[in-house]
Scaffold this motif. Structure first.
Motif, PDB file in Angstrom:
ATOM      1  N   LEU A  53       2.101   0.851   1.220  1.00  0.00           N
ATOM      2  CA  LEU A  53       1.082   1.597   0.491  1.00  0.00           C
ATOM      3  C   LEU A  53       1.148   3.057   0.919  1.00  0.00           C
ATOM      4  O   LEU A  53       1.281   3.351   2.112  1.00  0.00           O
ATOM      5  CB  LEU A  53      -0.310   1.038   0.797  1.00  0.00           C
ATOM      6  N   LYS A  54       1.036   3.966  -0.023  1.00  0.00           N
ATOM      7  CA  LYS A  54       0.958   5.386   0.319  1.00  0.00           C
ATOM      8  C   LYS A  54      -0.362   5.968  -0.185  1.00  0.00           C
ATOM      9  O   LYS A  54      -1.083   5.327  -0.969  1.00  0.00           O
ATOM     10  CB  LYS A  54       2.135   6.149  -0.295  1.00  0.00           C
ATOM     11  N   ASN A  55      -0.671   7.165   0.297  1.00  0.00           N
ATOM     12  CA  ASN A  55      -1.938   7.814  -0.066  1.00  0.00           C
ATOM     13  C   ASN A  55      -3.145   6.943   0.286  1.00  0.00           C
ATOM     14  O   ASN A  55      -4.111   6.835  -0.476  1.00  0.00           O
ATOM     15  CB  ASN A  55      -1.953   8.181  -1.556  1.00  0.00           C
ATOM     16  N   VAL A  56      -3.060   6.323   1.448  1.00  0.00           N
ATOM     17  CA  VAL A  56      -4.165   5.500   1.973  1.00  0.00           C
ATOM     18  C   VAL A  56      -5.058   6.383   2.835  1.00  0.00           C
ATOM     19  O   VAL A  56      -4.586   7.016   3.788  1.00  0.00           O
ATOM     20  CB  VAL A  56      -3.614   4.331   2.815  1.00  0.00           C
ATOM     21  N   ARG A  57      -6.329   6.438   2.525  1.00  0.00           N
ATOM     22  CA  ARG A  57      -7.254   7.272   3.300  1.00  0.00           C
ATOM     23  C   ARG A  57      -7.812   6.478   4.491  1.00  0.00           C
ATOM     24  O   ARG A  57      -8.431   5.419   4.309  1.00  0.00           O
ATOM     25  CB  ARG A  57      -8.408   7.771   2.425  1.00  0.00           C
ATOM     26  N   THR A  73     -17.182  13.073   8.911  1.00  0.00           N
ATOM     27  CA  THR A  73     -16.093  12.184   9.328  1.00  0.00           C
ATOM     28  C   THR A  73     -14.778  12.750   8.836  1.00  0.00           C
ATOM     29  O   THR A  73     -14.632  13.076   7.656  1.00  0.00           O
ATOM     30  CB  THR A  73     -16.295  10.767   8.749  1.00  0.00           C
ATOM     31  N   LYS A  74     -13.838  12.887   9.750  1.00  0.00           N
ATOM     32  CA  LYS A  74     -12.513  13.388   9.390  1.00  0.00           C
ATOM     33  C   LYS A  74     -11.651  12.235   8.868  1.00  0.00           C
ATOM     34  O   LYS A  74     -11.704  11.126   9.398  1.00  0.00           O
ATOM     35  CB  LYS A  74     -11.846  14.040  10.602  1.00  0.00           C
ATOM     36  N   THR A  75     -10.864  12.516   7.848  1.00  0.00           N
ATOM     37  CA  THR A  75      -9.937  11.515   7.302  1.00  0.00           C
ATOM     38  C   THR A  75      -8.602  12.185   7.017  1.00  0.00           C
ATOM     39  O   THR A  75      -8.498  13.410   6.968  1.00  0.00           O
ATOM     40  CB  THR A  75     -10.468  10.885   5.996  1.00  0.00           C
ATOM     41  N   ASP A  76      -7.603  11.351   6.815  1.00  0.00           N
ATOM     42  CA  ASP A  76      -6.288  11.836   6.414  1.00  0.00           C
ATOM     43  C   ASP A  76      -5.604  10.733   5.620  1.00  0.00           C
ATOM     44  O   ASP A  76      -6.060   9.579   5.611  1.00  0.00           O
ATOM     45  CB  ASP A  76      -5.458  12.216   7.639  1.00  0.00           C
ATOM     46  N   LEU A  77      -4.506  11.096   4.973  1.00  0.00           N
ATOM     47  CA  LEU A  77      -3.750  10.139   4.176  1.00  0.00           C
ATOM     48  C   LEU A  77      -2.576   9.601   4.979  1.00  0.00           C
ATOM     49  O   LEU A  77      -1.893  10.344   5.684  1.00  0.00           O
ATOM     50  CB  LEU A  77      -3.249  10.786   2.889  1.00  0.00           C
ATOM     51  N   ASN A  95       6.169  10.309   0.142  1.00  0.00           N
ATOM     52  CA  ASN A  95       6.302  10.293  -1.319  1.00  0.00           C
ATOM     53  C   ASN A  95       7.266   9.203  -1.770  1.00  0.00           C
ATOM     54  O   ASN A  95       7.888   9.308  -2.822  1.00  0.00           O
ATOM     55  CB  ASN A  95       6.788  11.658  -1.808  1.00  0.00           C
ATOM     56  N   ASN A  96       7.387   8.173  -0.964  1.00  0.00           N
ATOM     57  CA  ASN A  96       8.282   7.045  -1.263  1.00  0.00           C
ATOM     58  C   ASN A  96       7.990   6.512  -2.668  1.00  0.00           C
ATOM     59  O   ASN A  96       6.896   6.036  -2.962  1.00  0.00           O
ATOM     60  CB  ASN A  96       8.078   5.961  -0.216  1.00  0.00           C
ATOM     61  N   VAL A  97       8.981   6.597  -3.533  1.00  0.00           N
ATOM     62  CA  VAL A  97       8.764   6.179  -4.924  1.00  0.00           C
ATOM     63  C   VAL A  97       8.559   4.679  -5.049  1.00  0.00           C
ATOM     64  O   VAL A  97       8.012   4.200  -6.055  1.00  0.00           O
ATOM     65  CB  VAL A  97       9.950   6.614  -5.815  1.00  0.00           C
ATOM     66  N   ASP A  98       9.006   3.920  -4.040  1.00  0.00           N
ATOM     67  CA  ASP A  98       8.851   2.468  -4.084  1.00  0.00           C
ATOM     68  C   ASP A  98       7.509   2.008  -3.501  1.00  0.00           C
ATOM     69  O   ASP A  98       7.154   0.835  -3.610  1.00  0.00           O
ATOM     70  CB  ASP A  98       9.990   1.794  -3.318  1.00  0.00           C
ATOM     71  N   ALA A  99       6.789   2.924  -2.868  1.00  0.00           N
ATOM     72  CA  ALA A  99       5.500   2.563  -2.268  1.00  0.00           C
ATOM     73  C   ALA A  99       4.422   2.483  -3.338  1.00  0.00           C
ATOM     74  O   ALA A  99       4.490   3.149  -4.381  1.00  0.00           O
ATOM     75  CB  ALA A  99       5.114   3.574  -1.201  1.00  0.00           C
ATOM     76  N   ILE A 100       3.429   1.683  -3.089  1.00  0.00           N
ATOM     77  CA  ILE A 100       2.305   1.510  -4.009  1.00  0.00           C
ATOM     78  C   ILE A 100       1.277   2.598  -3.738  1.00  0.00           C
ATOM     79  O   ILE A 100       0.893   2.828  -2.595  1.00  0.00           O
ATOM     80  CB  ILE A 100       1.671   0.125  -3.827  1.00  0.00           C
ATOM     81  N   ASP A 101       0.846   3.266  -4.761  1.00  0.00           N
ATOM     82  CA  ASP A 101      -0.045   4.418  -4.624  1.00  0.00           C
ATOM     83  C   ASP A 101      -1.499   3.960  -4.517  1.00  0.00           C
ATOM     84  O   ASP A 101      -2.071   3.452  -5.483  1.00  0.00           O
ATOM     85  CB  ASP A 101       0.139   5.357  -5.816  1.00  0.00           C
ATOM     86  N   ALA A 102      -2.108   4.158  -3.347  1.00  0.00           N
ATOM     87  CA  ALA A 102      -3.518   3.808  -3.147  1.00  0.00           C
ATOM     88  C   ALA A 102      -4.451   4.905  -3.638  1.00  0.00           C
ATOM     89  O   ALA A 102      -5.667   4.764  -3.551  1.00  0.00           O
ATOM     90  CB  ALA A 102      -3.790   3.515  -1.675  1.00  0.00           C
TER      91      ALA A 102
END
Length: 448
Positions: A53-57, A73-77, A95-102
């Motif tokens: 999974l990518k773009n996971v907060r 609260t601080k967060t990051d992706l 930016n892995n194109v095969d990863a699932i975008d969260a």
């Protein structure tokens, strides 16, 4: 009856009701909102049981003002790899194109409903409000004895529908009390076990053998003994004084049955007067005499704690913590305010649940334990960033992304992949706004 001696596996193998599991979960209807997550993860599960999974907060810490108070609260992706039901890696976002975008959704531990009755519900059937008759709890027991045979006819289907409601609210695990009494014998247990087996890839549970009609009041003893031989997790109970008329006799039976079969204990205690306090104190003493029960014993509701003077509440909180007895509260409000913050401050494990949802006892359940956390925040005035974030513990049965000092503690590599994705910027917002649950993962499997 011979059926009461069936093991869970035998019942499932022999039952023609097995087809009842072929129902669709609500998440499948919601999947079109997040098609990439749903479809790609399903494909990954089927192909290799591994996906990223990518773009996971994730929450990374607290922000403080000059006086040391939490202001945000601080967060990051991040990028999260899941394999074989576990979190395998937590890395920098990519930016892995095969990863699932969260899509920047907040990743939280999936929720846990720690007090519910999945076995007897109107949910999934026609609407019915509560119809109260005379006679208080014993009058309700008499009513239940009349309606149980009809409720049992489609209880597996309704249990599955209720599970689907919980899942849609981000819950992937429940502790369910299940009726064990002379009317339904072990049929409620067998029907619920079938529903859980049908849902085993998307939902987990532990079961409490619950003598709803009293241990001795309706002679549930032989059925409780039979249930204790199965793979249930807890021996339950209900108001030993007002139902059975004897605290010691009922509690001694319950404790011994748990010891004999290596089970935990979870007692419904609604009594709020002297008998309620005596029951709590008696259970504390029994657990201290049998340390194997520490950390495995719970009091559900335990309204008497809300009726005590402040100094007595403190004393009981310390005793409960020392005996490692947890409190499972449905967060009542109005005329009774439970001392939940005091219990938490004294390291008593406090969890919550929806209890009935909609049945002949109650009609106000939403299926959301996040809503219960929100209610607790309102009742106890937890409106700050820090206070709201701590209330998340009620929805997750203790786990928060950040510890009390703001250090990251979840997720960790090796944790079970039990995850809810929430449309919120942080835990505090999720609790305050009862933010929408957009996706649920159980043991690495996508639920929706």
């Amino acid at each position: 009856m011979k059926s009461t001696a069936l093991t869970r596996k035998e019942f499932i193998r022999n039952s023609t009701l097995a087809l009842a599991g072929a129902t669709f979960i609500p998440g499948m209807l919601l999947a079109e909102d997040y098609p990439t997550i749903h479809q790609d993860v399903q494909n990954s599960n089927q192909a290799q049981k591994s996906y990223t999974l990518k773009n996971v907060r994730l929450e990374t810490g607290f922000e403080y003002d000059d006086e040391g108070s939490v202001t945000a609260t601080k967060t990051d992706l991040f990028s999260i790899q899941i394999a074989h039901g576990k979190i395998k890696n937590i890395g920098a976002n990519s930016n892995n194109v095969d990863a699932i975008d969260a899509k920047g959704l907040l990743m939280l531990p999936s929720f846990r409903d720690m007090h519910i009755h999945l076995d007897k519900t109107y949910y999934g059937d026609k609407w019915q409000a509560v119809k109260r008759g005379p006679g208080g709890v014993k009058g309700m027991i008499a009513l239940e004895q009349k309606i149980l045979p009809e409720l049992l006819k489609n209880s597996t289907y309704k249990a599955e529908k209720l599970i689907e409601l919980l899942q849609s609210k981000g819950t992937a695990f429940a502790r369910s009390h299940v009726n064990i009494e002379p009317t339904s014998k072990l049929d409620s247990l067998h029907h619920l076990q079938l529903a859980l087996d049908n849902k085993k890839k998307s939902f987990g549970a532990e079961l409490v053998a619950f003598p709803q009609h009293g241990v001795f009041y309706t002679d549930a003893v032989p059925y409780l003994k039979e249930a204790a031989k199965t793979n249930i997790d807890f021996i339950g109970g209900v108001d030993p004084f007002s139902i059975d008329g004897a605290i010691e006799k009922t509690m001694d039976f319950t404790v011994q049955l748990a010891l004999d079969h290596n089970k935990g204990i979870d007692i419904h205690l609604h009594e709020s007067g002297e008998s309620g306090l005596k029951t709590v104190e008696y259970l504390i003493n029994k657990v201290n005499e049998n340390p194997v029960l520490k950390g495995r014993t719970y009091l559900s509701h335990c309204f008497v704690l809300g009726r005590l003077e402040k100094n007595k509440q403190q004393e009981m909180a310390e005793k409960l913590a020392a005996a490692q007895i947890g409190i499972v509260s449905t967060v009542p409000f109005g005329g009774l305010i439970m001392p939940i913050p005091l219990l938490m401050e004294n390291n008593v494990q406090v969890t919550t649940g929806n209890d009935s949802i909609v049945d002949h006892w109650n009609t106000f359940g939403t299926g959301s334990v996040l809503q219960k956390a929100n209610l607790a925040a309102q009742v106890y005035g937890q409106s700050t960033e820090y206070g709201l974030s701590r209330m998340l513990k009620l929805a997750t049965a203790g786990t928060t992304p950040l510890d009390d000092k703001g250090n990251m503690q979840w997720p960790k590599v090796g944790d079970d992949a039990n995850i809810a994705f929430i449309d919120a910027s942080c835990s505090a917002e999720a609790v305050s706004r009862i933010s929408a649950v957009k996706s649920l993962i159980y043991q690495g499997n996508i639920v929706f």
